[in-house]
Design an enzyme around this catalytic site. Sequence first.
Site, PDB file in Angstrom:
ATOM      1  N   CYS A 114       0.984  -1.050   0.101  1.00  0.00           N
ATOM      2  CA  CYS A 114       0.000  -0.086  -0.014  1.00  0.00           C
ATOM      3  C   CYS A 114       0.967   1.255   0.031  1.00  0.00           C
ATOM      4  CB  CYS A 114      -1.020   0.174   1.145  1.00  0.00           C
ATOM      5  SG  CYS A 114      -2.001   1.188   1.301  1.00  0.00           S
ATOM      6  N   ASP A 161      -8.132  -3.252  -8.502  1.00  0.00           N
ATOM      7  CA  ASP A 161      -7.638  -2.306  -7.610  1.00  0.00           C
ATOM      8  C   ASP A 161      -8.324  -0.959  -8.082  1.00  0.00           C
ATOM      9  OD1 ASP A 161      -6.706  -0.499  -5.893  1.00  0.00           O
ATOM     10  OD2 ASP A 161      -4.883  -1.486  -5.803  1.00  0.00           O
ATOM     11  N   HIS A 189      -7.461  -3.953  -4.169  1.00  0.00           N
ATOM     12  CA  HIS A 189      -6.270  -3.177  -3.097  1.00  0.00           C
ATOM     13  C   HIS A 189      -6.220  -3.757  -2.004  1.00  0.00           C
ATOM     14  CE1 HIS A 189      -3.573   0.098  -2.329  1.00  0.00           C
ATOM     15  NE2 HIS A 189      -4.128  -0.136  -1.204  1.00  0.00           N
TER      16      HIS A 189
END
Length: 220
Positions: A114, A161, A189
């Site tokens: 991330c 994502d 994600h």
Amino acid sequence: MQIELAAADGHRLSAWRTGPEDASRALVVVQEIFGVNHHMRHVCEGFAKEGFAVVCPALFDRAEPGVELGYGPEDVQQGRALRGRIDPACTLLDVEAAALGLPQHARLGIIGYCWGGTVAWHGATRSQRFAAAVGYYGGGIAAARDEKPRCPVQLHFGAEDHGIPLSDVDAIRAAQPGVEVFVYPGAGHGFACEERASYNPAATQEALQRTLPFLKKHLG
């Protein structure tokens, strides 16, 4: 175990340290926007079991010490706000402090998830400390795609994502033909986080089966 690090500008931050002291391979593991929480410690322990010495620096300490968040909407909002208060140049100082907290005889790598995926990319392009870098779903990589990596890099993205469109992934591939870029169908994600609703075990396992040999190859 919990340790304290000192960055080059004098900032002191906490970090999670695990793995064998005599390891020949070492990793800086870089957090998501949720702090060095249960999941990040779980990730660290997984690499430790593979023989890596590991340090995961608490990057949020620049804004607010001791932050460990969950994965609800309020946690996401708080994590984004904290990240927004931290200068990326300072984050790099903290990552380099983490590198110095690892056995100096070991070859050093960096891996992030991330926000940490973007930080890992910066570690590859803006630092000279690392012999390999891996980034998982780093949303800021596309904006920095023209920076030149100083070590081998492997990147992982989810095809679903919504925060990182496939056009961004294509742009990264075009700008960095020497970088390994993998996209996982059906994955969103945060697909490698077992505590998130987007967790995708199959994609996580496939990505790990690429990550570990890559790191072991380049870290000797």
